[in-house]
Design a protein around this motif. Structure first.
Motif, short mmCIF file in Angstrom:
data_model
loop_
_atom_site.label_atom_id
_atom_site.label_comp_id
_atom_site.label_asym_id
_atom_site.label_seq_id
_atom_site.Cartn_x
_atom_site.Cartn_y
_atom_site.Cartn_z
N ALA A 57 -55.03 -14.74 91.81
CA ALA A 57 -53.64 -14.14 91.72
C ALA A 57 -53.15 -14.06 93.45
O ALA A 57 -52.15 -14.12 93.64
CB ALA A 57 -54.07 -12.87 91.16
N ALA A 58 -54.28 -13.57 94.26
CA ALA A 58 -53.84 -13.49 95.74
C ALA A 58 -53.04 -14.69 96.22
O ALA A 58 -52.17 -14.69 96.99
CB ALA A 58 -55.05 -13.16 96.62
N VAL A 65 -53.59 -6.96 95.30
CA VAL A 65 -54.38 -7.39 93.86
C VAL A 65 -55.46 -6.20 93.85
O VAL A 65 -56.39 -6.40 95.01
CB VAL A 65 -54.76 -8.66 94.16
CG1 VAL A 65 -55.56 -8.97 92.81
CG2 VAL A 65 -53.52 -9.73 94.24
N ASP A 66 -55.67 -5.39 93.03
CA ASP A 66 -56.76 -4.65 92.91
C ASP A 66 -57.59 -5.43 91.59
O ASP A 66 -57.22 -6.06 90.88
CB ASP A 66 -56.35 -3.23 92.27
CG ASP A 66 -55.55 -2.44 93.40
OD1 ASP A 66 -55.70 -2.88 94.64
OD2 ASP A 66 -54.77 -1.83 93.01
N ALA A 67 -58.91 -4.95 91.75
CA ALA A 67 -60.02 -5.54 90.90
C ALA A 67 -61.08 -4.48 90.66
O ALA A 67 -61.45 -3.71 91.35
CB ALA A 67 -60.67 -6.80 91.30
N VAL A 68 -61.32 -4.41 89.16
CA VAL A 68 -62.04 -3.40 88.53
C VAL A 68 -63.52 -3.94 88.27
O VAL A 68 -63.20 -4.95 87.27
CB VAL A 68 -61.33 -2.47 87.42
CG1 VAL A 68 -62.40 -1.80 86.68
CG2 VAL A 68 -60.26 -1.80 88.24
N ARG A 83 -63.43 -10.08 101.18
CA ARG A 83 -63.43 -10.01 102.50
C ARG A 83 -63.49 -11.55 103.30
O ARG A 83 -62.90 -11.51 104.42
CB ARG A 83 -64.69 -9.29 103.08
CG ARG A 83 -64.59 -7.58 102.76
CD ARG A 83 -65.52 -7.09 103.53
NE ARG A 83 -67.02 -7.06 103.02
CZ ARG A 83 -67.38 -6.52 102.01
NH1 ARG A 83 -66.93 -5.52 101.54
NH2 ARG A 83 -68.80 -6.71 101.82
N ASN A 84 -64.16 -12.44 102.70
CA ASN A 84 -64.11 -13.59 103.21
C ASN A 84 -62.94 -14.75 102.88
O ASN A 84 -62.85 -15.71 103.19
CB ASN A 84 -65.36 -14.23 102.93
CG ASN A 84 -66.68 -13.54 103.42
OD1 ASN A 84 -66.54 -13.26 104.58
ND2 ASN A 84 -67.81 -13.76 102.73
N ASP A 89 -56.88 -8.63 103.29
CA ASP A 89 -55.85 -7.65 103.65
C ASP A 89 -55.11 -7.18 102.12
O ASP A 89 -54.51 -5.94 102.13
CB ASP A 89 -54.69 -7.68 104.55
CG ASP A 89 -53.84 -8.92 104.14
OD1 ASP A 89 -54.19 -9.79 103.76
OD2 ASP A 89 -52.76 -8.80 104.77
N ARG A 90 -55.17 -8.08 101.27
CA ARG A 90 -54.17 -7.65 100.02
C ARG A 90 -55.39 -7.27 98.66
O ARG A 90 -54.83 -7.34 97.62
CB ARG A 90 -53.44 -8.56 99.60
CG ARG A 90 -52.42 -8.78 100.64
CD ARG A 90 -51.09 -9.81 100.16
NE ARG A 90 -51.17 -11.02 100.35
CZ ARG A 90 -51.38 -12.22 99.13
NH1 ARG A 90 -51.26 -11.60 97.81
NH2 ARG A 90 -51.68 -13.20 99.56
#
Length: 239
Positions: A57-58, A65-68, A83-84, A89-90
């Motif tokens: 999605a990013a 983009v949030d992920a649970v 992070r990699n 940053d999104r």
């Protein structure tokens, strides 16, 4: 490609600490949803595992983009993969359940995507983390629907993938609460095999759904169909 990671065109996903490894389901729903993300500002991945759908999605949007993910090791693996990635940053991973997240979250999402736990009647694994990943006890359909309805922005879209029987059950349960199927893709391993998975695009507006079929392979094993190649070409290295 080693057993611990999967390399895509623009990112690498490690999944050695996840109960459920990267599979076709996540790539399929991530690739299909990616076609609808151009104007999205906020996207949510429910049950992200190692983060593959969120990363897709990013790649396909400029959205936050949030992920649970409820399983701690998987959530940490997703956070490391984020992070990699080129879009660190999104991307944000939240180690919590959807139920807890929906209760406190103030964001309303343009698009929500999920490859949810779906084995309602199958035998339970002796591995607790695998059981959590595969079964609906931790995220029953009614909780998934309630969470989506609470977190989805007006006019927003929900994407999900299920086995055939579970998809039909989910469509009925969701419609009773005002979330309707507007597009459906029945997925077969090959053109002559039974439907294996169903991908759903859902909104809070009642309309006649658009129906499609997709075969992953032609009749020869690993001879991927033109339709599957076209859907996933932006992500797989070998397409």
């Amino acid at each position: 490609m080693a057993n611990t990671y999967f390399k895509f065109k623009q990112f690498t996903v490690y999944h050695d600490r996840c109960a459920m490894k990267i599979g076709t389901d996540g790539v399929l729903i991530g690739a299909w949803a990616s076609r609808y993300l151009e104007s999205a500002e906020h996207i949510l991945d429910i049950g992200c595992g190692c983060g593959i759908i969120a990363l897709m999605a990013a790649q396909s949007s400029t959205a936050a983009v949030d992920a649970v993910e409820i399983e701690p090791d998987a959530a940490e693996q997703a956070a490391e993969n984020f992070r990699n990635s080129p879009w660190s940053d999104r991307l944000t991973a939240y180690p919590t359940s959807l139920q807890q997240y929906a209760a406190s979250c103030k964001t309303r999402y343009d698009v929500i995507i999920s490859n949810p736990p779906y084995f309602i009647r199958s035998l339970k694994s002796e591995d607790l983390t695998r059981t959590v990943a595969r079964h609906t006890e931790m995220l029953p359909f009614h909780d998934l629907i309630d969470g989506v309805l609470k977190l989805l922005k007006e006019g927003g879209t929900f994407f999900a993938i299920f086995p055939y029987q579970e998809a039909n059950l989910f469509i009925v349960q969701a419609a009773l609460k005002g979330l309707y199927c507007v597009e459906r893709i029945d997925v077969r391993s090959t053109p002559r095999r039974p439907i294996k998975r169903v991908m759903l695009r859902m909104q809070c507006s009642l309309q006649d759904p658009v129906l499609h079929e997709l075969a992953i392979e032609n009749e020869i094993s690993h001879d991927f169909s033109a339709a599957y190649r076209a859907m996933t070409a932006d992500f797989y290295l070998h397409f």
